[in-house]
Motif scaffolding. Structure first.
Motif, PDB file in Angstrom:
ATOM      1  N   LEU A  67       0.767  -1.030  -0.027  1.00  0.00           N
ATOM      2  CA  LEU A  67      -0.072  -0.022   0.104  1.00  0.00           C
ATOM      3  C   LEU A  67       0.773   1.263  -0.137  1.00  0.00           C
ATOM      4  O   LEU A  67       0.394   2.635  -0.083  1.00  0.00           O
ATOM      5  CB  LEU A  67      -0.871   0.196   1.305  1.00  0.00           C
ATOM      6  N   GLY A 112      -0.309   5.276   1.766  1.00  0.00           N
ATOM      7  CA  GLY A 112      -1.246   4.561   1.814  1.00  0.00           C
ATOM      8  C   GLY A 112      -1.794   3.841   3.142  1.00  0.00           C
ATOM      9  O   GLY A 112      -2.925   3.900   3.539  1.00  0.00           O
ATOM     10  N   THR A 113      -0.671   3.277   3.815  1.00  0.00           N
ATOM     11  CA  THR A 113      -0.852   2.772   4.974  1.00  0.00           C
ATOM     12  C   THR A 113      -1.515   3.787   6.206  1.00  0.00           C
ATOM     13  O   THR A 113      -2.455   3.597   6.683  1.00  0.00           O
ATOM     14  CB  THR A 113       0.400   2.076   5.558  1.00  0.00           C
TER      15      THR A 113
END
Length: 466
Positions: A424, A428-429
């Motif tokens: 990710l 994104g995480t």
């Protein structure tokens, strides 16, 4: 009317029980400084690295499954002693593990200790406390957890520095533990505070509310008389506790399934598991790895994690003094709002730092701000709420259910974070963690009552009316 109490004795009982939180914090956080060392020595892949981090969390899940029933049957004190033994065996096992499999077994045993103490220590503090100080005293447990985090970060930093300084302790096991395979010393040091915890627990009484539940009224009255300065207040508290316990005529599981009580249990489980998906354990477990991803050296990454531990501990001290004044729910509103902001900006850093030329200081600042917001809110509040939400008869079982949810969430985050960081991306995480804050704050707003200033018996009557 203001009740006269022996606050120094109450504080003593709470501090002793809270020492279990220090073991929890140390054992949970020490892993952060050993990941790269163990991964290199045993040539672990990403899944194995996640298992090394997550195996203790499996132990924690096992621990919470029997901690509640064990504490309800044999008492809070005996259960804390059992947890101390698990921590001691784990520390020694990690220091002398002959291979990766043995290391995992030792970490699982430590995880069992974490799971047990995460239930029984705040539960014990809650049951010996009185309403107007309960939030502060149970928060001592969370303070001890953060001091355990800080102790682990400092130990990791100092031991790594010592091992890299060129020092030699010969060719024996001391050199292996403290120099050539320093991760053994990092993990093994936990046996020292565990033995101390075992010894001091021997000097505290059993929970008076548990004694009432077991019809040991004389012993319960003896404990209440040490807490309350006036004998009549001790008698009144004993009478109130007995009246509530005696009204719970159903068996444990039938009582647990009453609509109002079941609702409380489900709400507790929901906030316990959701709290883990808001990023706190990813920061605590993988902080050094994340800092290295941002370009810091191994030593600088561990020093940055020490700063995380300091902010965590200092903020928790603040939370201890304000939780009974501000209230549980307001702290969650303020803190989670700040967590969302900081998580979004951490994600922004990883997405645009190269384009905008942002320095590592930007990342560190919002990491520390995130830790501040988390420590002042959900970290300080969660164990207070879980320890006071449930009736005496099923408090151990109900906390085990909530604790099970909490540790399942923690395990999933610990196991999946390396995968998420790679697939990710870090940006994104952290955006995902920010999104997960939304359902948490909605549940607290709509479904959780404000428990500040209410006795355990008043809170119990609230859920039974529901």
């Amino acid at each position: 009317m203001k009740t006269d109490i022996n606050f120094s004795y109450l504080l003593f009982l709470s501090v002793v029980a809270a020492l279990g939180g220090f073991l929890f914090g140390y054992d949970a956080a020490v892993i952060s400084g050993t990941i790269s060392l163990v991964t290199t020595q045993f040539r672990l892949d990403q899944i194995q690295t996640g298992w090394f981090v997550g195996c203790a969390l499996v132990g924690s899940i096992i621990g919470v499954l029997f901690a509640g029933k064990l504490s309800d049957r044999y008492g809070r004190k005996i259960t804390m002693l059992i947890a101390a033994l698990f921590f001691s065996v784990s520390g020694i096992g990690c220091a002398f593990a002959g291979g990766f499999d043995q290391l995992v077994v030792a970490r699982v045993l430590g995880g069992v200790g974490i799971g047990v103490v995460s239930i029984v220590s705040p539960l014990y503090i809650s049951e010996v406390s009185i309403a107007r100080y309960r939030g502060q005293l149970v928060s001592l447990y969370q303070l001890a957890v953060t001091l355990g985090f800080l102790g682990a970060y400092l130990a990791n930093y100092q031991l790594l520095h010592f091992s890299q300084s060129g020092a030699s302790l010969g060719s024996g096991w001391m050199n292996t533990i403290l120099v050539s395979e320093v991760w053994r010393g990092m993990l093994g040091f936990s046996c020292v505070p565990s033995l101390l915890f075992f010894l001091v627990v021997l000097f505290i009484p059993e929970s008076p509310r548990w004694l009432v539940l077991k019809c040991r009224d004389d012993k319960a009255l003896g404990v209440f008389r040490k807490i309350y300065l006036l004998s009549r207040d001790a008698v009144v508290q004993l009478s109130e506790t007995k009246s509530v316990v005696q009204s719970e005529s159903k068996s444990d599981w039938k009582f647990l399934l009453q609509p109002g009580i079941l609702k409380a249990v489900l709400i507790g489980a929901a906030i316990a598991i959701l709290g883990q998906f808001m990023g706190v354990n990813a920061v605590l477990y993988y902080g050094p790895s994340i800092f290295e991803e941002a370009g810091l050296s191994g030593g600088d990454a561990l020093f940055s994690q020490v700063l995380v531990g300091i902010v965590n501990a200092v903020t928790t001290v603040i939370a201890v003094f304000i939780i009974d004044r501000v209230g549980r729910k307001k702290l969650v509103y303020y803190g989670v709002s700040g967590m969302v902001l900081s998580l979004l900006l951490i994600g922004f850093y990883f997405r645009f730092s190269e384009v905008l030329g942002l320095s590592n200081s930007f990342l560190l600042f919002f990491f520390l701000f995130y830790v501040f917001c988390c420590a002042i809110s959900i970290s300080a509040v969660i164990f207070v709420l879980l320890s006071e939400m449930y009736p005496t008869r099923i408090r151990g079982i109900a906390m085990s259910i909530a604790g099970f949810a909490l540790w399942v969430g923690t395990y999933l985050v610990g196991q999946l974070t390396p995968w998420m960081l790679q697939n990710l991306t870090p940006a994104g995480t952290f955006l995902l963690f920010a999104f997960m804050c939304v359902p948490y704050i909605l549940i607290v707003w709509k479904l959780v009552p404000e428990t500040t200033g209410k006795s355990l018996e008043e809170i119990e009557r609230y859920w039974m009316k529901k």
